[in-house]
Each structure stands twice: as structure tokens, then as C-alpha cells.
Design a protein around this motif. Structure first.
Motif, mmCIF file in Angstrom:
data_model
loop_
_atom_site.group_PDB
_atom_site.id
_atom_site.type_symbol
_atom_site.label_atom_id
_atom_site.label_comp_id
_atom_site.label_asym_id
_atom_site.label_seq_id
_atom_site.Cartn_x
_atom_site.Cartn_y
_atom_site.Cartn_z
ATOM 1 N N PHE A 65 0.831 -1.201 0.000
ATOM 2 C CA PHE A 65 0.000 0.000 0.000
ATOM 3 C C PHE A 65 0.870 1.257 0.000
ATOM 4 O O PHE A 65 2.005 1.225 0.472
ATOM 5 C CB PHE A 65 -0.861 0.070 1.276
ATOM 6 N N THR A 66 0.294 2.357 -0.463
ATOM 7 C CA THR A 66 0.903 3.658 -0.221
ATOM 8 C C THR A 66 0.671 3.991 1.251
ATOM 9 O O THR A 66 -0.223 3.398 1.889
ATOM 10 C CB THR A 66 0.268 4.754 -1.099
ATOM 11 N N PRO A 67 1.420 4.940 1.815
ATOM 12 C CA PRO A 67 1.179 5.308 3.221
ATOM 13 C C PRO A 67 -0.249 5.791 3.502
ATOM 14 O O PRO A 67 -0.737 5.654 4.616
ATOM 15 C CB PRO A 67 2.199 6.421 3.468
ATOM 16 N N ASP A 68 -0.930 6.322 2.474
ATOM 17 C CA ASP A 68 -2.313 6.788 2.689
ATOM 18 C C ASP A 68 -3.355 5.707 2.388
ATOM 19 O O ASP A 68 -4.550 5.974 2.375
ATOM 20 C CB ASP A 68 -2.585 8.070 1.909
ATOM 21 N N GLY A 69 -2.909 4.463 2.144
ATOM 22 C CA GLY A 69 -3.848 3.348 2.055
ATOM 23 C C GLY A 69 -4.240 2.878 0.669
ATOM 24 O O GLY A 69 -5.079 1.981 0.538
ATOM 25 N N GLN A 70 -3.662 3.437 -0.394
ATOM 26 C CA GLN A 70 -3.982 2.984 -1.751
ATOM 27 C C GLN A 70 -3.284 1.649 -2.031
ATOM 28 O O GLN A 70 -2.069 1.540 -1.887
ATOM 29 C CB GLN A 70 -3.542 4.027 -2.768
ATOM 30 N N LEU A 71 -4.049 0.649 -2.422
ATOM 31 C CA LEU A 71 -3.494 -0.661 -2.742
ATOM 32 C C LEU A 71 -2.711 -0.581 -4.047
ATOM 33 O O LEU A 71 -3.235 -0.158 -5.080
ATOM 34 C CB LEU A 71 -4.608 -1.705 -2.863
ATOM 35 N N LEU A 72 -1.433 -1.004 -4.002
ATOM 36 C CA LEU A 72 -0.573 -0.992 -5.180
ATOM 37 C C LEU A 72 -0.411 -2.380 -5.791
ATOM 38 O O LEU A 72 -0.206 -2.516 -6.992
ATOM 39 C CB LEU A 72 0.811 -0.444 -4.810
ATOM 40 N N GLY A 73 -0.467 -3.407 -4.959
ATOM 41 C CA GLY A 73 -0.311 -4.767 -5.453
ATOM 42 C C GLY A 73 -0.518 -5.772 -4.344
ATOM 43 O O GLY A 73 -0.426 -5.434 -3.164
ATOM 44 N N GLU A 74 -0.803 -7.010 -4.728
ATOM 45 C CA GLU A 74 -0.967 -8.062 -3.734
ATOM 46 C C GLU A 74 -0.471 -9.390 -4.275
ATOM 47 O O GLU A 74 -0.549 -9.655 -5.471
ATOM 48 C CB GLU A 74 -2.412 -8.181 -3.259
ATOM 49 N N ARG A 75 0.044 -10.193 -3.364
ATOM 50 C CA ARG A 75 0.548 -11.529 -3.703
ATOM 51 C C ARG A 75 -0.319 -12.535 -2.964
ATOM 52 O O ARG A 75 -0.292 -12.605 -1.726
ATOM 53 C CB ARG A 75 2.005 -11.660 -3.282
ATOM 54 N N ILE A 76 -1.115 -13.277 -3.706
ATOM 55 C CA ILE A 76 -1.952 -14.316 -3.121
ATOM 56 C C ILE A 76 -1.106 -15.576 -2.983
ATOM 57 O O ILE A 76 -0.429 -15.983 -3.933
ATOM 58 C CB ILE A 76 -3.198 -14.575 -3.990
ATOM 59 N N LEU A 77 -1.138 -16.160 -1.806
ATOM 60 C CA LEU A 77 -0.399 -17.388 -1.529
ATOM 61 C C LEU A 77 -1.394 -18.535 -1.600
ATOM 62 O O LEU A 77 -2.350 -18.592 -0.828
ATOM 63 C CB LEU A 77 0.271 -17.296 -0.159
ATOM 64 N N LEU A 78 -1.182 -19.432 -2.540
ATOM 65 C CA LEU A 78 -2.189 -20.426 -2.898
ATOM 66 C C LEU A 78 -2.150 -21.721 -2.099
ATOM 67 O O LEU A 78 -3.018 -22.570 -2.270
ATOM 68 C CB LEU A 78 -2.076 -20.752 -4.387
ATOM 69 N N HIS A 79 -1.147 -21.864 -1.217
ATOM 70 C CA HIS A 79 -1.056 -23.108 -0.452
ATOM 71 C C HIS A 79 -0.291 -22.865 0.847
ATOM 72 O O HIS A 79 0.457 -21.888 0.966
ATOM 73 C CB HIS A 79 -0.374 -24.208 -1.275
ATOM 74 N N PRO A 80 -0.445 -23.750 1.834
ATOM 75 C CA PRO A 80 0.282 -23.608 3.097
ATOM 76 C C PRO A 80 1.778 -23.902 2.927
ATOM 77 O O PRO A 80 2.174 -24.601 1.997
ATOM 78 C CB PRO A 80 -0.379 -24.631 4.021
ATOM 79 N N HIS A 81 2.559 -23.358 3.847
ATOM 80 C CA HIS A 81 4.013 -23.564 3.869
ATOM 81 C C HIS A 81 4.407 -24.161 5.217
ATOM 82 O O HIS A 81 5.190 -23.580 5.962
ATOM 83 C CB HIS A 81 4.738 -22.237 3.614
ATOM 84 N N VAL A 82 3.847 -25.309 5.522
ATOM 85 C CA VAL A 82 4.028 -25.947 6.827
ATOM 86 C C VAL A 82 5.503 -26.256 7.095
ATOM 87 O O VAL A 82 6.013 -26.000 8.177
ATOM 88 C CB VAL A 82 3.173 -27.229 6.935
ATOM 89 N N GLU A 83 6.192 -26.800 6.118
ATOM 90 C CA GLU A 83 7.583 -27.233 6.296
ATOM 91 C C GLU A 83 8.597 -26.190 5.833
ATOM 92 O O GLU A 83 9.793 -26.464 5.809
ATOM 93 C CB GLU A 83 7.816 -28.549 5.532
ATOM 94 N N GLU A 84 8.142 -25.011 5.438
ATOM 95 C CA GLU A 84 9.031 -23.969 4.910
ATOM 96 C C GLU A 84 8.767 -22.665 5.665
ATOM 97 O O GLU A 84 7.944 -21.849 5.251
ATOM 98 C CB GLU A 84 8.774 -23.791 3.411
#
Length: 125
Positions: A65-84
Motif C-alpha cells: 500500500f501507499t502510506p495513505d492506504g492505496q493498494l498498489l499490489g498483492e501476492r496471493i499465496l495459494l497453499h500452506p508452507h508448513v515445512e518452509e
């Protein structure tokens, strides 16, 4: 016997105090983040730490986000990382206005939602 002197109210307080659970238990933590400019866009690499237990509870998203709250990008994580743990994932092609000198990164898990932590990163311009 010392508990007899507590009475019913004191015993309830003692039991309640022994059941206190931290408010943020299980929140995803942003351990590190970097930003690299390539042409007119940016690549972010974000390292998360979370007690992933499987598909029912795992870190599933981080956002820039920008400091004023505008979303610039997002990374969706599609699975758990139990062992990592911790683990790092990147996001490329993020467009950031020239006047923005700092971004805020937030992370989320599938049970607790968005964590309270705001990771502030000064952009290396």
C-alpha cells in the motif's frame, strides 16, 4: 489448604487467569521485505513467518500500500508452507507513483485475517 481461603470468587479469578491467551496468537509476521526498481515498475520480495498448520490455517496473502492506504499490489499465496518457515515470495510489475517514497506491507492468514503489523519500507530510489 491455601485455595480454601480464596472463596468461590477467588477460585474463578484464578481459573480465568490461567486461561489467558495472547490476543495476537497465530498472526502472520512480516520478517523482511525488499523492493527493487526495474524500469517503470517494482519487484517486492516479502518474507513471512507463520505457524501454518495446513489448508485450514495458513498465511494466504500479502499486500503493498501507499502510506495513505492505496493498494498498489498483492501476492496471493495459494497453499500452506508448513515445512518452509519463514518463506519468501515475490511480486513483480508493481507500479508506484513517483512521489511515493515509502510503502506499507500488510499480511493476512486464513484464520485471523489481516495482522496488525504494518511493515514500512523506504523505496531505494
Amino acid at each position: 489448604m491455601p485455595f480454601r481461603k480464596l472463596g468461590l470468587f477467588g477460585a474463578k479469578v484464578l481459573v480465568a487467569a490461567s486461561c489467558v491467551i495472547p490476543a495476537n496468537a497465530g498472526d502472520v509476521e512480516i520478517v523482511d521485505a525488499t523492493a527493487r526498481q526495474s524500469g517503470s515498475s517494482w519487484t517486492f520480495s516479502v518474507t513471512l513467518k507463520h505457524g501454518d498448520t495446513g489448508w485450514d490455517h495458513y498465511a494466504d496473502l500479502w499486500q503493498v500500500f501507499t502510506p495513505d492506504g492505496q493498494l498498489l499490489g498483492e501476492r496471493i499465496l495459494l497453499h500452506p508452507h508448513v515445512e518452509e518457515q519463514p518463506f519468501t515470495r515475490s511480486l513483480s510489475g508493481v507500479e508506484i507513483p513517483d512521489e511515493v517514497e515509502e510503502v506499507v506491507i500488510r499480511a493476512r492468514d486464513s484464520v485471523h485475517g489481516v495482522a496488525e503489523q504494518e511493515y514500512r519500507l523506504t523505496l531505494p530510489r
